[in-house]
Design a protein around this motif. Structure first.
Motif, PDB file in Angstrom:
ATOM      1  N   SER A 169       4.654  10.062 -10.266  1.00 13.73           N
ATOM      2  CA  SER A 169       4.903  11.287  -9.243  1.00 13.73           C
ATOM      3  C   SER A 169       5.483  10.911  -7.840  1.00 13.73           C
ATOM      4  N   ASP A 170       4.634  10.100  -7.103  1.00  9.74           N
ATOM      5  CA  ASP A 170       5.349   9.628  -6.312  1.00  9.74           C
ATOM      6  C   ASP A 170       6.834   9.390  -5.361  1.00  9.74           C
ATOM      7  N   GLY A 171       7.498   9.409  -6.600  1.00  7.05           N
ATOM      8  CA  GLY A 171       8.920   9.097  -6.272  1.00  7.05           C
ATOM      9  C   GLY A 171       8.980   7.811  -6.052  1.00  7.05           C
ATOM     10  N   PHE A 172       8.742   6.563  -6.760  1.00  9.68           N
ATOM     11  CA  PHE A 172       8.391   4.865  -5.987  1.00  9.68           C
ATOM     12  C   PHE A 172       8.860   4.770  -7.543  1.00  9.68           C
ATOM     13  N   VAL A 173       9.605   3.783  -7.495  1.00  9.31           N
ATOM     14  CA  VAL A 173      11.011   3.780  -7.899  1.00  9.31           C
ATOM     15  C   VAL A 173      10.175   2.024  -9.083  1.00  9.31           C
ATOM     16  N   TRP A 174       9.925   1.523 -10.352  1.00  3.63           N
ATOM     17  CA  TRP A 174       9.899   0.895 -10.927  1.00  3.63           C
ATOM     18  C   TRP A 174      10.778   0.052 -11.731  1.00  3.63           C
ATOM     19  N   GLU A 175      11.571  -0.699 -11.689  1.00  6.95           N
ATOM     20  CA  GLU A 175      12.333  -1.400 -12.233  1.00  6.95           C
ATOM     21  C   GLU A 175      12.170  -2.823 -13.440  1.00  6.95           C
ATOM     22  N   THR A 176      12.767  -2.642 -14.424  1.00  7.89           N
ATOM     23  CA  THR A 176      12.030  -4.315 -15.607  1.00  7.89           C
ATOM     24  C   THR A 176      12.257  -5.882 -15.147  1.00  7.89           C
ATOM     25  N   ALA A 177      11.522  -6.789 -15.271  1.00  7.96           N
ATOM     26  CA  ALA A 177      12.341  -7.250 -14.552  1.00  7.96           C
ATOM     27  C   ALA A 177      13.145  -7.684 -14.340  1.00  7.96           C
ATOM     28  N   GLY A 194       0.131   5.338  12.491  1.00  6.55           N
ATOM     29  CA  GLY A 194       0.032   5.708  13.361  1.00  6.55           C
ATOM     30  C   GLY A 194       1.812   6.027  13.902  1.00  6.55           C
ATOM     31  N   VAL A 195       2.003   6.840  12.197  1.00  9.93           N
ATOM     32  CA  VAL A 195       3.413   7.520  12.923  1.00  9.93           C
ATOM     33  C   VAL A 195       3.174   8.771  11.640  1.00  9.93           C
ATOM     34  N   PRO A 196       3.954   9.741  12.395  1.00  8.70           N
ATOM     35  CA  PRO A 196       3.907  11.067  11.303  1.00  8.70           C
ATOM     36  C   PRO A 196       4.034  10.829   9.743  1.00  8.70           C
ATOM     37  N   VAL A 197       3.451  11.732   9.341  1.00  8.47           N
ATOM     38  CA  VAL A 197       3.265  11.912   8.008  1.00  8.47           C
ATOM     39  C   VAL A 197       4.671  12.416   7.204  1.00  8.47           C
ATOM     40  N   ASP A 198       4.914  12.532   7.864  1.00  9.12           N
ATOM     41  CA  ASP A 198       6.845  14.137   7.567  1.00  9.12           C
ATOM     42  C   ASP A 198       7.597  12.890   7.219  1.00  9.12           C
ATOM     43  N   GLY A 199       8.528  12.966   6.300  1.00  6.27           N
ATOM     44  CA  GLY A 199       9.802  11.969   5.338  1.00  6.27           C
ATOM     45  C   GLY A 199       9.820  12.697   3.739  1.00  6.27           C
ATOM     46  N   SER A 200      11.648  11.865   4.097  1.00  9.04           N
ATOM     47  CA  SER A 200      12.174  12.331   3.236  1.00  9.04           C
ATOM     48  C   SER A 200      13.421  11.697   2.492  1.00  9.04           C
ATOM     49  N   GLY A 201      14.084  11.691   1.523  1.00  9.84           N
ATOM     50  CA  GLY A 201      14.903  10.754   0.804  1.00  9.84           C
ATOM     51  C   GLY A 201      14.485   9.682   0.287  1.00  9.84           C
ATOM     52  N   SER A 202      14.613   8.220   0.200  1.00  6.50           N
ATOM     53  CA  SER A 202      14.456   7.580  -0.543  1.00  6.50           C
ATOM     54  C   SER A 202      13.018   6.052   0.086  1.00  6.50           C
ATOM     55  N   HIS A 203      12.131   6.223  -0.402  1.00 10.28           N
ATOM     56  CA  HIS A 203      11.361   5.360   0.341  1.00 10.28           C
ATOM     57  C   HIS A 203      11.857   3.605   0.240  1.00 10.28           C
ATOM     58  N   ARG A 204      13.404   3.812  -0.470  1.00 10.74           N
ATOM     59  CA  ARG A 204      13.359   2.171   0.170  1.00 10.74           C
ATOM     60  C   ARG A 204      13.462   0.758  -0.468  1.00 10.74           C
ATOM     61  N   VAL A 205      12.668   1.503  -1.104  1.00 13.51           N
ATOM     62  CA  VAL A 205      11.743   0.153  -1.804  1.00 13.51           C
ATOM     63  C   VAL A 205      11.372  -0.143  -3.512  1.00 13.51           C
ATOM     64  N   LEU A 229       0.926  -1.179   0.138  1.00 12.88           N
ATOM     65  CA  LEU A 229      -0.169  -0.241  -0.106  1.00 12.88           C
ATOM     66  C   LEU A 229       0.806   0.782  -0.001  1.00 12.88           C
ATOM     67  N   ILE A 230       1.041   1.403  -0.884  1.00 14.88           N
ATOM     68  CA  ILE A 230       1.701   2.677  -1.365  1.00 14.88           C
ATOM     69  C   ILE A 230       0.858   4.728  -1.218  1.00 14.88           C
ATOM     70  N   GLY A 231       1.468   5.016   0.026  1.00 14.79           N
ATOM     71  CA  GLY A 231       1.405   6.484  -0.417  1.00 14.79           C
ATOM     72  C   GLY A 231       1.175   7.642  -1.619  1.00 14.79           C
ATOM     73  N   VAL A 232      -0.414   7.631  -1.889  1.00 14.29           N
ATOM     74  CA  VAL A 232       0.160   9.366  -3.038  1.00 14.29           C
ATOM     75  C   VAL A 232      -0.612  10.596  -2.767  1.00 14.29           C
TER      76      VAL A 232
END
Length: 216
Positions: free
Chosen positions: A200-208, A177-188, A123-126
């Protein structure tokens, strides 16, 4: 992912972690190592990373089983497992920073605890569910469920055990239950049957085919 009329799907989910060996131990003990891949990364990330992985299971006893295993392996409790209007759930944060929600729609057990997972949802937050949903539809993903601008879920691919869904970032942070603030890589990093892209929300997709993940 290029514009296409063919079916595009999520093929894999790779978590980027600072300590690969420790992450492997944790996810094996937690019991979800077969659903994700891991790879080492020192990418900078602060605060909420904008996503959660959610396990849907059969009943409260199974929620407690996974929840207890995660905590015993080193996870931090963000929300203790408890009954709610929608069922029974709890939220933990893995040592690598990934947030996991374990939930069931059942409020009473109909059998003993198991280690079986009915569904895994990324579930990604957008910022805009409608806009991001259309972005992915234009690239070939198929919408399975949609509730206006609040939530959207895509049909799972045959090669991935994980379903992709969208939720408003602020609402997702509140639910976890966490603050909404965050920056940098999503690490996913998400694997796809189509071309590489960053949404547009910075989530990276790679080819399989080019994904260089290390199985967990």
């Amino acid at each position: 992912m290029a514009n296409t009329t063919s079916t595009t799907s999520l093929t894999s989910v790779t978590l980027e972690v600072a300590d690969l060996a420790a992450a492997r131990r944790f996810y094996t003990a937690f019991g979800v190592d077969s659903y994700i891949s891991l790879r080492a990364s020192e990418a900078h990330a602060t605060g909420f990373r904008g996503f959660t992985l959610a396990l849907t299971v059969s009943g409260p006893a199974t929620v407690d089983s996974f929840f207890g295993a995660a905590v015993a392996a080193g996870a931090t409790v963000l929300k203790p497992a408890a009954k709610s209007l929608w069922g029974y759930s709890g939220v933990v944060q893995a040592p690598d920073g990934t947030i996991w929600k374990i939930a069931t729609s059942a409020k009473k057990d109909t059998g003993p605890a198991t280690r079986e997972v009915d569904q895994v949802v990324l579930l990604i937050g957008v910022e805009s569910v409608k806009a991001t949903k259309q972005f992915y539809v234009d690239r070939g993903l198929t919408v399975a469920k949609s509730f206006g601008g609040k939530y959207a879920e895509f049909a799972p691919g045959q090669s991935s055990p994980i379903t992709l869904a969208l939720y408003k970032r602020r609402a997702l942070a509140k639910d976890l239950g966490v603050p909404v603030d965050g920056s940098g890589s999503h690490r996913v990093v998400l694997g796809s049957t189509a071309d590489a892209v960053t949404d547009s929300d910075g989530f990276v997709w790679e080819t399989a085919a080019s994904r260089a993940a290390t199985p967990s």
